[in-house]
Write a protein that holds these residues in place. Structure first.
Motif, PDB file in Angstrom:
ATOM      1  N   GLU A  35      -4.303  -3.709   1.894  1.00 50.00           N
ATOM      2  CA  GLU A  35      -3.390  -4.617   2.563  1.00 50.00           C
ATOM      3  C   GLU A  35      -2.250  -5.029   1.643  1.00 50.00           C
ATOM      4  OE1 GLU A  35      -1.704  -6.858   5.510  1.00 50.00           O
ATOM      5  OE2 GLU A  35      -3.366  -5.407   5.642  1.00 50.00           O
ATOM      6  N   ARG A  36      -2.565  -5.245   0.358  1.00 52.35           N
ATOM      7  CA  ARG A  36      -1.526  -5.599  -0.610  1.00 52.35           C
ATOM      8  C   ARG A  36      -0.525  -4.465  -0.799  1.00 52.35           C
ATOM      9  NH1 ARG A  36       1.918  -9.110  -2.263  1.00 52.35           N
ATOM     10  NH2 ARG A  36       2.436  -8.954  -4.497  1.00 52.35           N
ATOM     11  N   LEU A  37      -1.010  -3.217  -0.835  1.00 51.83           N
ATOM     12  CA  LEU A  37      -0.116  -2.062  -0.967  1.00 51.83           C
ATOM     13  C   LEU A  37       0.795  -1.942   0.245  1.00 51.83           C
ATOM     14  CD1 LEU A  37      -2.523   0.616  -2.487  1.00 51.83           C
ATOM     15  CD2 LEU A  37      -0.549  -0.452  -3.606  1.00 51.83           C
ATOM     16  N   ARG A  38       0.256  -2.186   1.443  1.00 55.78           N
ATOM     17  CA  ARG A  38       1.091  -2.131   2.641  1.00 55.78           C
ATOM     18  C   ARG A  38       2.184  -3.193   2.583  1.00 55.78           C
ATOM     19  NH1 ARG A  38      -3.848  -0.693   5.369  1.00 55.78           N
ATOM     20  NH2 ARG A  38      -4.327  -2.907   5.699  1.00 55.78           N
ATOM     21  N   GLU A  39       1.846  -4.373   2.087  1.00 57.24           N
ATOM     22  CA  GLU A  39       2.840  -5.433   1.970  1.00 57.24           C
ATOM     23  C   GLU A  39       3.932  -5.059   0.972  1.00 57.24           C
ATOM     24  OE1 GLU A  39       0.601  -8.832   0.853  1.00 57.24           O
ATOM     25  OE2 GLU A  39      -0.263  -9.165   2.849  1.00 57.24           O
ATOM     26  N   LEU A  40       3.543  -4.447  -0.167  1.00 62.07           N
ATOM     27  CA  LEU A  40       4.534  -4.040  -1.170  1.00 62.07           C
ATOM     28  C   LEU A  40       5.467  -2.968  -0.619  1.00 62.07           C
ATOM     29  CD1 LEU A  40       2.291  -3.963  -4.366  1.00 62.07           C
ATOM     30  CD2 LEU A  40       4.091  -5.618  -3.823  1.00 62.07           C
ATOM     31  N   ALA A  87       6.211  -2.455   2.514  1.00 63.06           N
ATOM     32  CA  ALA A  87       7.085  -3.079   3.510  1.00 63.06           C
ATOM     33  C   ALA A  87       8.203  -3.867   2.827  1.00 63.06           C
ATOM     34  CB  ALA A  87       6.263  -3.987   4.413  1.00 63.06           C
ATOM     35  N   GLU A  88       7.891  -4.520   1.725  1.00 60.99           N
ATOM     36  CA  GLU A  88       8.901  -5.294   0.988  1.00 60.99           C
ATOM     37  C   GLU A  88       9.953  -4.382   0.390  1.00 60.99           C
ATOM     38  OE1 GLU A  88       9.133  -8.686  -2.536  1.00 60.99           O
ATOM     39  OE2 GLU A  88       7.186  -7.903  -1.843  1.00 60.99           O
ATOM     40  N   ARG A  89       9.552  -3.208  -0.160  1.00 59.72           N
ATOM     41  CA  ARG A  89      10.520  -2.266  -0.725  1.00 59.72           C
ATOM     42  C   ARG A  89      11.471  -1.750   0.348  1.00 59.72           C
ATOM     43  NH1 ARG A  89       5.851   0.157  -3.240  1.00 59.72           N
ATOM     44  NH2 ARG A  89       5.586  -0.595  -5.397  1.00 59.72           N
ATOM     45  N   ARG A  90      10.904  -1.464   1.542  1.00 55.68           N
ATOM     46  CA  ARG A  90      11.760  -0.943   2.608  1.00 55.68           C
ATOM     47  C   ARG A  90      12.799  -1.991   3.035  1.00 55.68           C
ATOM     48  NH1 ARG A  90       6.870   1.616   4.332  1.00 55.68           N
ATOM     49  NH2 ARG A  90       6.394  -0.177   5.694  1.00 55.68           N
ATOM     50  N   ARG A  91      12.416  -3.229   3.021  1.00 57.02           N
ATOM     51  CA  ARG A  91      13.363  -4.267   3.404  1.00 57.02           C
ATOM     52  C   ARG A  91      14.519  -4.388   2.399  1.00 57.02           C
ATOM     53  NH1 ARG A  91       8.627  -7.113   4.741  1.00 57.02           N
ATOM     54  NH2 ARG A  91       8.726  -8.265   2.765  1.00 57.02           N
ATOM     55  N   HIS A  92      14.252  -4.120   1.100  1.00 55.72           N
ATOM     56  CA  HIS A  92      15.271  -4.251   0.060  1.00 55.72           C
ATOM     57  C   HIS A  92      16.163  -3.022  -0.051  1.00 55.72           C
ATOM     58  CE1 HIS A  92      14.037  -8.124  -1.444  1.00 55.72           C
ATOM     59  NE2 HIS A  92      12.775  -7.724  -1.508  1.00 55.72           N
ATOM     60  N   ARG A  93      15.845  -1.943   0.590  1.00 51.69           N
ATOM     61  CA  ARG A  93      16.668  -0.734   0.514  1.00 51.69           C
ATOM     62  C   ARG A  93      17.938  -0.895   1.377  1.00 51.69           C
ATOM     63  NH1 ARG A  93      12.081   4.032   1.043  1.00 51.69           N
ATOM     64  NH2 ARG A  93      11.159   3.704  -1.038  1.00 51.69           N
TER      65      ARG A  93
END
Length: 244
Positions: A231-236, A238-244
């Motif tokens: 779950e933590r990896l999925r959150e990370l 998702a966060e990277r995709r938002r910053h791209r």
């Protein structure tokens, strides 16, 4: 004079002996037991024993006066026992309800009827057992019959050579990958070598069950931590995709 619980229990014990000796029928025993526990005075109790013999006198009576050495009244307990990955024991002077329900899952239950007081001439022990065992100890003069269904299990009962009118404990229910062991012993009688071997085997099984429980907890904890990491990896991600 008013009768106490100990007085009523003393009369109930004498009626149970009379039933085991064949002096009264099961129907008479049930009627008199009902009258015993409705009795309020000694005068209500006297007629219930008037036609029964005793060692003290040709026309005997159970002593109904207060006595420091008198047996305590039986302890009324829950009509159900449950043992899940554990053990449960019932012994001493306890009141046996018409039906006692016993459930065990990877556990063991020990029922000792040697000092128990039966609420009626025939009582039922209804068993639901999965990967477990039940040890039952009864005194001489009490019958035990088994009609419980056995699936990859078994029941070990003593020879039934007692009067058919004796007090009866009837076993019902279902046992899956388990067993029922019944032994007839006097109060204070030591266990036989066979019983000690069974006890050692039961303790060994309990240790195995405890180990199995610990392994199950570790396995569950390992899966929980793995799911948390995923779950933590999925959150990370998702966060990277938002910053791209």
């Amino acid at each position: 004079m008013r009768a106490s619980d100990a007085d009523r229990d003393q009369v109930a014990d004498r009626l149970r002996e009379a039933l085991a000796e064949g002096r009264i029928t099961p129907e008479e025993h049930a009627e008199r037991i009902d009258a015993v526990y409705r009795a309020k005075t000694y005068a209500d109790l006297d007629p219930l024993l008037a036609d029964l013999p005793s060692e003290q006198a040709p026309r005997p009576k159970v002593r109904l006066q207060k006595d420091e050495a008198a047996l305590p009244p039986p302890v009324r307990q829950s009509a159900g026992l449950v043992a899940v990955f554990s053990g449960a024991t019932r012994k001493g002077r306890w009141l046996v309800e018409p039906t006692t329900n016993v459930s065990c899952v990877f556990g063991g239950v020990d029922l000792d009827f040697r000092q128990a007081v039966l609420s009626q001439g025939e009582v039922t022990v209804n068993v639901s057992c999965l990967f477990g065992g039940i040890d039952i100890t009864v005194p001489p003069g009490v019958r035990v019959t088994n009609s419980a269904a056995m699936v990859f299990g078994g029941a070990d009962l003593p020879d039934d050579v007692i009067d058919p009118d004796a007090p009866l404990i009837r076993l019902t229910g279902m046992v899956i990958f388990g067993g029922i062991n019944v032994r007839r012993r006097e109060i204070g009688e030591k266990r036989s070598r066979h019983d000690r071997q069974l006890e050692r085997h039961r303790r060994h099984m309990e240790r195995i069950e405890e180990h199995h429980e610990r392994m199950l907890e570790r396995h569950t904890d390992m899966h929980r931590r793995r799911d948390e990491r995923r779950e933590r990896l999925r959150e990370l991600r998702a966060e990277r995709r938002r910053h791209r």
